[in-house]
Design a protein around this motif. Structure first.
Motif, PDB file in Angstrom:
ATOM      1  N   SER A 196       0.830  -1.208   0.000  1.00 15.77           N
ATOM      2  CA  SER A 196       0.000   0.000   0.000  1.00 15.77           C
ATOM      3  C   SER A 196       0.860   1.253   0.000  1.00 15.77           C
ATOM      4  CB  SER A 196      -0.918   0.020   1.226  1.00 15.77           C
ATOM      5  OG  SER A 196      -0.175   0.054   2.426  1.00 15.77           O
ATOM      6  N   LEU A 197       0.321   2.291  -0.643  1.00 11.69           N
ATOM      7  CA  LEU A 197       0.908   3.622  -0.657  1.00 11.69           C
ATOM      8  C   LEU A 197      -0.176   4.589  -0.202  1.00 11.69           C
ATOM      9  CD1 LEU A 197       1.799   2.020  -3.512  1.00 11.69           C
ATOM     10  CD2 LEU A 197       3.367   3.976  -3.626  1.00 11.69           C
ATOM     11  N   SER A 198       0.175   5.506   0.680  1.00 12.73           N
ATOM     12  CA  SER A 198      -0.809   6.470   1.166  1.00 12.73           C
ATOM     13  C   SER A 198      -0.136   7.799   1.463  1.00 12.73           C
ATOM     14  CB  SER A 198      -1.503   5.944   2.427  1.00 12.73           C
ATOM     15  OG  SER A 198      -0.581   5.737   3.477  1.00 12.73           O
ATOM     16  N   THR A 199      -0.889   8.871   1.238  1.00 15.98           N
ATOM     17  CA  THR A 199      -0.425  10.223   1.538  1.00 15.98           C
ATOM     18  C   THR A 199      -1.639  11.127   1.642  1.00 15.98           C
ATOM     19  OG1 THR A 199       1.081  11.998   0.853  1.00 15.98           O
ATOM     20  CG2 THR A 199      -0.161  10.887  -0.883  1.00 15.98           C
ATOM     21  N   SER A 200      -1.411  12.375   1.978  1.00 16.04           N
ATOM     22  CA  SER A 200      -2.511  13.348   2.065  1.00 16.04           C
ATOM     23  C   SER A 200      -2.019  14.714   1.601  1.00 16.04           C
ATOM     24  CB  SER A 200      -3.051  13.439   3.499  1.00 16.04           C
ATOM     25  OG  SER A 200      -2.066  13.917   4.385  1.00 16.04           O
ATOM     26  N   TYR A 201      -2.965  15.514   1.131  1.00 15.18           N
ATOM     27  CA  TYR A 201      -2.646  16.853   0.633  1.00 15.18           C
ATOM     28  C   TYR A 201      -3.534  17.846   1.366  1.00 15.18           C
ATOM     29  CZ  TYR A 201      -1.630  20.675  -2.616  1.00 15.18           C
ATOM     30  OH  TYR A 201      -1.233  21.860  -3.176  1.00 15.18           O
ATOM     31  N   ASN A 202      -2.887  18.810   2.046  1.00 14.68           N
ATOM     32  CA  ASN A 202      -3.601  19.795   2.852  1.00 14.68           C
ATOM     33  C   ASN A 202      -4.004  20.977   1.966  1.00 14.68           C
ATOM     34  OD1 ASN A 202      -4.655  21.396   4.829  1.00 14.68           O
ATOM     35  ND2 ASN A 202      -2.748  21.630   5.997  1.00 14.68           N
ATOM     36  N   LEU A 203      -5.311  21.104   1.702  1.00 16.68           N
ATOM     37  CA  LEU A 203      -5.797  22.184   0.839  1.00 16.68           C
ATOM     38  C   LEU A 203      -5.754  23.527   1.533  1.00 16.68           C
ATOM     39  CD1 LEU A 203      -8.913  20.368  -0.674  1.00 16.68           C
ATOM     40  CD2 LEU A 203      -6.671  20.680  -1.739  1.00 16.68           C
TER      41      LEU A 203
ATOM     42  N   LEU B 116       4.188  23.127   2.560  1.00 14.79           N
ATOM     43  CA  LEU B 116       4.351  21.735   2.979  1.00 14.79           C
ATOM     44  C   LEU B 116       3.007  21.014   2.994  1.00 14.79           C
ATOM     45  CD1 LEU B 116       6.872  22.277   5.930  1.00 14.79           C
ATOM     46  CD2 LEU B 116       7.404  21.697   3.567  1.00 14.79           C
ATOM     47  N   ARG B 117       2.291  21.149   1.888  1.00 14.70           N
ATOM     48  CA  ARG B 117       0.939  20.601   1.848  1.00 14.70           C
ATOM     49  C   ARG B 117       0.920  19.083   1.719  1.00 14.70           C
ATOM     50  NH1 ARG B 117      -2.815  24.647  -1.816  1.00 14.70           N
ATOM     51  NH2 ARG B 117      -2.552  26.536  -0.533  1.00 14.70           N
ATOM     52  N   LEU B 118       1.905  18.508   1.065  1.00 17.02           N
ATOM     53  CA  LEU B 118       1.913  17.072   0.827  1.00 17.02           C
ATOM     54  C   LEU B 118       2.659  16.369   1.963  1.00 17.02           C
ATOM     55  CD1 LEU B 118       1.089  14.873  -1.245  1.00 17.02           C
ATOM     56  CD2 LEU B 118       3.410  15.077  -2.190  1.00 17.02           C
ATOM     57  N   SER B 119       1.995  15.462   2.624  1.00 13.59           N
ATOM     58  CA  SER B 119       2.624  14.704   3.712  1.00 13.59           C
ATOM     59  C   SER B 119       3.511  13.606   3.135  1.00 13.59           C
ATOM     60  CB  SER B 119       1.552  14.093   4.615  1.00 13.59           C
ATOM     61  OG  SER B 119       0.786  13.145   3.891  1.00 13.59           O
ATOM     62  N   PRO B 120       4.443  13.074   3.917  1.00 22.35           N
ATOM     63  CA  PRO B 120       5.292  11.982   3.405  1.00 22.35           C
ATOM     64  C   PRO B 120       4.462  10.797   2.937  1.00 22.35           C
ATOM     65  CG  PRO B 120       6.199  12.869   5.445  1.00 22.35           C
ATOM     66  CD  PRO B 120       4.852  13.502   5.270  1.00 22.35           C
ATOM     67  N   ILE B 121       4.937  10.125   1.914  1.00 17.88           N
ATOM     68  CA  ILE B 121       4.262   8.960   1.351  1.00 17.88           C
ATOM     69  C   ILE B 121       4.659   7.735   2.172  1.00 17.88           C
ATOM     70  CG2 ILE B 121       3.973   7.527  -0.693  1.00 17.88           C
ATOM     71  CD1 ILE B 121       4.743   9.956  -2.364  1.00 17.88           C
TER      72      ILE B 121
END
Length: 897
Positions: free
Chosen positions: A651-658, A663-668
């Protein structure tokens, strides 16, 4: 031949069964008795004399036989060679495979003689064709059986004599030269040996007494008794002995063991056992050391069948180091409390009470004078839980639980308590669902729930445990939650779920903050009284499953590969609740003439903390992958190919803070496992990849790592671990035997259950799995020459990599193993160890040796190096009735007080 038997024979059968069978045990003899001069019972004639009398007789006068008068059942008797009545001697003879059957009772023997004149009966074996004594008497009723070699019984005196008898009672096997039945409950025996060995004729050890009094089911009382080991007399002896023979628990003293340690000579684990009732008992133990140290322990087991069972244990130690007046003198106290309670599931299906308590001094497992468990010593957490739950059936169903919880870090001595925690939940409600049939669409799937969690939490340290300071800083709060959600499908392939949640939090006190320029610090005032805040959020997600298949042909070794992907996208929005925040003024530390405003919430420091102040809106992305293959089975008779997993749940997961400015993209995050051996070996791996670069101070900056001269992703941390257990059974034919892992003492106390840190050791130096040979089939002589060596090995590998702030180092890297091998029947060796690759050192190590000595068990455990260096040796009798007969020697670990 069948006939009825006269009254005298019935009296023999009836009296012999109720007077001998019910009050004696299994009896065997090796020779026909010789009459004692003081015995009033007339001597029995031997088999040769009986044969002579039979040959002298030509006929039987049947008119002298008396007819039965009070038989309640038909009596049948048979014999292979002779069935005769002697009018002259007034005796009846049954010879060779003689048998008497009356109701459910049977008497079998080579020779049965009934003397009507003397009111005596004799039962013997006979010699077979090669001169061996055979067809010894057998008395049977239902499941009870008595097998003597020969017996004499007198109806008038109700006494019996048995020679060279063998008797089994409780855990004892008793062999006596002469046994005399005094009455229906007392037997006297002469020249007696008794042992718990299965072979009473050639035992590993036995106790020899010249005379004993034997009360079946109650006791053995002896005169002078000596202990023999391997037929060699030892100086161990007593002027008299008393051995209880009851299957029921009885009160009595527990003999302490003698030893010496750093605390001086000692008497350990002596005390008294109280058999209070059939439902509860109490064990009291104590130890004393010549330097003044002492310990005491109370433990109890209780049970009520079909309702509940449990046990409790309290131990206290007062230890002195060195002697009073010396510079290195010190003293300390420690304690440990354990309680386990479980309720039978059938006792009350709608309510349940359970308890699992393990609390005490933080240093108990590290410095206990009677604790040598490596796993417990390395375990740094103690936890407890006492809970009651109740279910209220109906629509909707309501569940209520009340619990008290405890967690303790023995390294930092921090203790967290929840006294109590109340949880109330209501099952899911579908207000728009149809009364019958499946729910369809977004409206019909709308559902809501309700839950309440309230608790009184206390954080303290070991030194303040259950002192007024602990209760003074308690935090009380409650949190209500009402989630509302629904799910539906769009375009038939996309699953959508969405919902919102409302939460209301109650607290019993808040904290106001202000700045005091005199002390140049923040002053916190506690405001007691009810206060609350409310929050809400919204979430939605959409996902599907995609299948990919590649066929290579049925004639190929790999026939097909299937790829299963599960992508999903989620959206979360959390409003900012800045209305619950205030500010105070303070001097700006960077300047001398400006005022700084510091924001705070009065709910900071409360049980559930303050609500979020900042608005957040983020999109979550995740992708799960599974790769499988169809391969041709090696078994040519198999009709279907074999399915194997190549990569499981990658699995791969991350999040993007709108709502973020940078630094909107969290580590994968990457997670997955690679199956190597089905159901035995999976290599688990994980890693975090960051797209942002670091500045010169190793802080994340809003600049892509590739734009900063680096690679596309920056590996911040990673881990690889696996565990593998295999044994000699894996290389043997047949189905694999599945065994349940026994829960040992270390596991019950929160330690590892896999023995990688070694097996637990009890107070007397005994390994907790005290008999690894139990249940194993007995080995015959030929098997020693064709012996399979059972063995088992368990491996554990772990590696962690850290590079969050350019450390670029392996923070942890170790391999541990635990193995056992049975070199020969009843000989087992074991070792638990490992190697720390980072610190270049050996992990905690334990060597074990166990020997099954039939009636005895010998064990030796050794920690050869480290600050827990110690060894324990023990040899003892297996039988519980003689568990106090043992020898133990030990070197306890050094205690750092």
């Amino acid at each position: 031949m069948q006939t009825n038997i006269p009254n005298t024979l019935f009296c023999f059968v009836f009296t012999l069964f109720f007077s001998v069978v019910l009050h004696s045990q299994e009896v065997e003899t090796n020779s026909i008795p010789v009459r004692s001069e003081k015995d009033s019972i007339a001597p029995a004639i031997d088999s040769e004399e009986i044969l002579t009398q039979l040959q002298e007789q030509d006929s039987t006068k049947t008119d002298t036989v008396k007819k039965p008068q009070f038989l309640t059942d038909i009596v049948d008797y048979t014999a292979k060679d002779y069935m005769r009545l002697s009018p002259r001697d007034n005796k009846m003879y049954l010879y060779n495979e003689a048998q008497i059957v009356y109701g459910d009772m049977t008497i079998e023997a080579g020779l049965i003689v009934i003397d009507n004149e003397k009111n005596e009966v004799y039962a013997y074996g006979i010699e077979d064709s090669i001169g061996n004594y055979s067809q010894t008497p057998i008395f049977t009723q239902a499941q009870r059986k008595v097998e003597p070699d020969s017996i004499r019984f007198n109806f008038d005196s109700q006494r019996a004599l048995v020679y060279n008898s063998r008797t089994q009672e409780a855990e004892f096997n008793v062999k006596g030269m002469v046994t005399k039945r005094e009455n229906d409950s007392v037997y006297f025996m002469k020249n007696v040996r008794f042992t718990t060995s299965e072979d009473v004729d050639d035992p590993e050890y036995f106790f020899y007494a010249r005379r004993i009094k034997f009360v079946p089911g109650k006791k053995i009382v002896s005169g002078l008794v000596n202990m023999y080991i391997a037929d060699v007399p030892t100086p161990l002896g007593l002027p008299f002995g008393y051995f209880p023979l009851t299957d029921e628990e009885t009160s009595g003293f527990i003999i302490p063991s003698f030893g010496d340690s750093q605390y001086g000579y000692n008497l350990q684990n002596g005390g008294y056992y109280f058999a209070i009732s059939d439902y509860v008992d109490l064990l009291t133990l104590g130890s004393y050391y010549t330097n003044g140290s002492y310990t005491f322990e109370f433990s109890s087991n209780y049970a009520n069948r079909y309702k509940y069972r449990g046990n409790a244990r309290v131990r206290y130690e007062k230890l002195f180091n060195s002697e009073r007046g010396f510079p290195d003198f010190s003293e300390r106290s420690s304690y440990n409390i354990q309680w386990s309670h479980s309720q039978d599931a059938k006792a009350n299906p709608s309510s349940r009470f359970s308890a699992s308590v393990n609390l005490g001094s933080s240093e108990y497992y590290a410095e206990s004078i009677n604790q040598a468990n490596q796993g417990n010593y390395l375990n740094n957490t103690l936890s407890s839980s006492v809970s009651y739950s109740k279910t209220f059936p109906g629509e909707p169903q309501v569940n209520l639980s009340l619990a008290a919880r405890h967690s303790q870090n023995t390294r930092t001595q921090q203790i967290n308590l929840s006294l109590p925690t109340l949880q109330l939940s209501m099952s899911r409600i579908y207000p728009f669902a149809p009364k019958g049939g499946a729910k369809k669409g977004m409206i019909q799937n709308v559902n809501l729930q309700y839950s309440l969690r309230a608790e009184n939490q206390m954080n303290t340290v070991d030194s303040l445990f259950f002192k007024p300071e602990m209760f003074r800083d308690a935090r009380l709060g409650a949190q209500h939650s009402i989630p509302l959600s629904t799910n539906f499908k769009i375009f038939k392939f996309l699953s959508v779920s969405t919902g919102t949640s409302y939460e209301e939090t109650w607290v019993s006190k808040t904290f106001e903050r202000s700045y005091d320029p005199v002390i140049d610090d923040v002053v916190i005032d506690t405001i007691s009284g009810f206060d609350s805040y409310r929050t809400y959020n919204f979430n939605a997600s959409i996902g599907t499953t995609v299948y990919g298949l590649k066929n290579f042909g049925k004639d190929k070794k790999i026939q097909a590969i299937r790829h299963v992907m599960r992508p999903s996208v989620s959206y979360n929005i959390n409003p900012g609740f800045d209305r619950y925040y205030d500010a105070y003024e303070r001097d700006d530390p960077t300047t001398t003439d400006q005022i700084e405003l510091v924001d705070y919430s009065r709910f900071d420091g409360t049980l559930y903390g303050a609500p979020g102040r900042n608005f957040s809106s983020s999109i979550g992305l995740s992708l799960s992958n599974t790769f499988e293959a169809k391969v041709r089975d090696r078994d040519s008779t198999a009709l279907e190919p074999k399915k194997i997993t190549l990569l499981n749940n990658f699995s791969l997961s991350t999040s993007y803070n709108l709502a973020g400015d940078s630094l909107r993209l969290s580590p994968i995050a990457l997670r997955g496992s690679i199956p190597i051996v089905k159901n035995k070996l999976d290599i688990n791996f994980g890693a975090n990849l960051d797209v942002y670069a670091l500045d010169n101070n190793n802080r994340r900056i809003d600049k892509l790592n590739i734009e900063n001269g680096g690679s596309l992703f920056r590996l911040t941390n990673g881990s690889v671990n696996f565990g593998y257990a295999f044994s000699s059974k894996d290389f043997e034919g047949g189905d694999e035997e599945e065994t349940d892992e026994l829960e040992n003492e270390t596991f019950r106390n929160g330690g590892r259950p896999d023995d990688l840190f070694g097996k637990g050791v009890g107070p007397d130096g005994e390994l907790f799995d005290e008999d690894p040979f139990e249940g194993r089939e007995e080995e015959n002589e030929s098997s020693w020459y064709n012996y399979k060596i059972p063995w088992d090995v368990r491996l554990a590998y772990s590696m962690n990599y850290t590079n969050r702030t350019r450390q670029n180092e392996i923070s942890a890297h170790s391999i541990m193993f635990n193995g056992n091998v049975e070199l020969a029947p009843k000989w087992q060796l074991g070792v638990s160890s490992g190697y720390d690759i980072v610190n270049n050192g050996v992990t905690p190590t334990q060597l074990r040796f166990q020997r099954d000595l039939n009636s005895w068990m010998m064990s030796f455990s050794w920690v050869p190096f480290g600050n827990r260096k110690s060894w324990n040796f023990l040899i003892r009798i297996k039988a519980n009735v003689l568990s106090d007969i043992k020898y133990d020697k030990r070197r306890a670990p050094d205690r750092r007080l």
